[in-house]
Scaffold this active site. Structure first.
Site, short mmCIF file in Angstrom:
data_model
loop_
_atom_site.label_atom_id
_atom_site.label_comp_id
_atom_site.label_asym_id
_atom_site.label_seq_id
_atom_site.Cartn_x
_atom_site.Cartn_y
_atom_site.Cartn_z
N HIS A 57 28.27 16.82 40.04
CA HIS A 57 29.57 16.60 39.41
C HIS A 57 29.40 16.73 37.91
O HIS A 57 28.37 16.33 37.36
CB HIS A 57 30.10 15.20 39.77
CG HIS A 57 31.55 15.04 39.49
ND1 HIS A 57 32.03 14.68 38.25
CD2 HIS A 57 32.64 15.19 40.30
CE1 HIS A 57 33.36 14.61 38.31
NE2 HIS A 57 33.75 14.91 39.52
N ASP A 81 33.57 14.68 48.17
CA ASP A 81 33.95 15.72 49.12
C ASP A 81 33.09 15.70 50.38
O ASP A 81 33.57 16.02 51.47
CB ASP A 81 33.86 17.10 48.47
CG ASP A 81 34.87 17.31 47.37
OD1 ASP A 81 35.90 16.61 47.39
OD2 ASP A 81 34.64 18.16 46.50
#
Length: 381
Positions: free
Chosen positions: A265, A318
């Protein structure tokens, strides 16, 4: 004036583009800190329903009972789509990207909104509520049409997530499934200045309308480096297929210098504040399911452990959202559309904040091309 000596920050990483009172996240010192309007997600993700979080993000405070009841009624009143929109969902070409269809439908919703061109704070708040309600109905209708089934009309007696699952499958969901969807939507409702939210604010900066800004956000979310990465997390679990294949699959991916979906990320470096909630819920859903493959959560867990041990990459939300939606019988090809149906809340809050204190967003480039080239007439070239 640009002198050519200013520092260029690739991808604007770490650049502060605006001030905001919506979300605070700390991806370095304490990855467990993700705050909506000052409330830590760890305290509200599993203890509130989506209606409460949507109200919080849009209004700036948690609702009392009367405020929540009024907000709930506003959402319910907006759930039903215009017949022309439903007809368009049914007649769009088969096989097109689900987010391309979604983007088209949201543009059409704007044409039926009585306040489309009204950019007042009150009008934008009302439009945000309508889109928050409508987006779930659109995604559910997309799923039904893809299956060759008639759409399911909203049930105005049900809460948002309960009705969402009902419209998707035509059946009432159990309490655990509703709670899980509420949590997933709470976690995806807002996430500071990501690419899609920035796109929303850029469009608002031009004093365009709210729907146009949201369509820009949808366009950004569609990309595989942003919301589209959620679809790749599903493909990862399906490709690996069995826990025994995790190490060989990951080793091969690293050898080929492939990105591992569901990991890494831009902001979170040591952990994603949202991941623990869905990780725990996936375990519960897998243990309860009699029709779904329990190995989905086992593959996700094993992949998370191995990737972290090899590269110190952290799993993002996710990875486990893919498994959670699988256990909820959510259509996996509409994963990114699901994200949009939750993120509409954050997009709208940022849009309203930008409208209320607007300045056009206009960065510069460092020019690296040629200078002072002599012009040659066409006949001499």
């Amino acid at each position: 004036m640009s002198t050519g000596t200013e520092q260029v920050i690739s991808g604007l990483e770490g650049v502060l583009a605006c001030e905001s009172g919506i979300t605070f996240l700390d991806g370095l010192a304490d990855p467990s800190v993700l705050e909506y309007r000052g409330y830590n997600i760890q305290d509200i993700a599993e203890t509130t329903n989506f209606e409460e979080v949507a109200f919080l993000v849009l209004e700036g405070h948690l609702p009392n009972a009367a405020e929540l009841a009024a907000f709930d009624q506003q959402l319910k009143a907006a759930r039903t789509l215009p017949p022309e929109v439903l007809q368009t969902i049914e007649t769009l070409p088969k096989g097109i990207h689900p987010m391309a269809a979604f983007r088209t439908i949201v543009s059409m919703l704007a044409c039926f909104d009585p306040q489309q061109e009204d950019n007042s704070h009150e009008a934008n708040r009302a439009k945000a509520v309508r889109m928050t309600a409508q987006f779930a109905t659109v995604v559910a209708a997309q799923n039904r049409v893809a299956q060759g089934k008639p759409s399911v009309a909203p049930d105005l007696s049900l809460g948002h997530s309960d009705n969402y699952l009902y419209m998707l499958n035509g059946e009432r969901a159990d309490d655990t499934s509703i709670r899980t969807l509420d949590t997933a939507m709470n976690l995806y409702a807002e996430h500071e200045l990501n690419a899609s939210t920035f796109a929303v604010r850029v469009v608002v900066g031009t004093v365009s309308d709210l729907h146009s800004a949201i369509v820009a956000g949808i366009g950004a979310l569609k990309g595989p480096a942003h919301g589209g990465a959620a679809d790749d997390s599903i493909a990862l679990i399906q490709e690996i297929g069995d826990v025994e294949n995790v190490k060989s699959w990951v080793d091969k991916a690293f050898a080929e210098k492939r990105l591992i979906p569901g990991f890494g990320h831009r902001v979170y470096k040591t952990g994603d504040a949202r991941t623990p909630h869905l990780r725990a819920m996936c375990r519960e859903l897998a243990s309860r399911s009699t029709t779904k493959d329990a190995s989905w959560v086992d593959i996700a867990l094993a992949t998370e452990d191995y990737v972290r041990s090899m590269k110190r990459l952290v799993a993002n939300v996710d990875l486990y959202a893919a498994a959670a939606l699988y256990y909820l019988d959510f259509p996996l090809h509409l994963f990114t559309n699901f994200v949009a149906s939750a993120r509409i809340v954050g997009w709208s809050a940022h849009a309203i904040e930008q409208f209320d204190n607007n300045r056009i967003i206009r960065p510069r480039t460092r020019y690296v091309g040629p200078h002072a080239r002599p012009f040659v007439p066409l006949e001499q070239r």
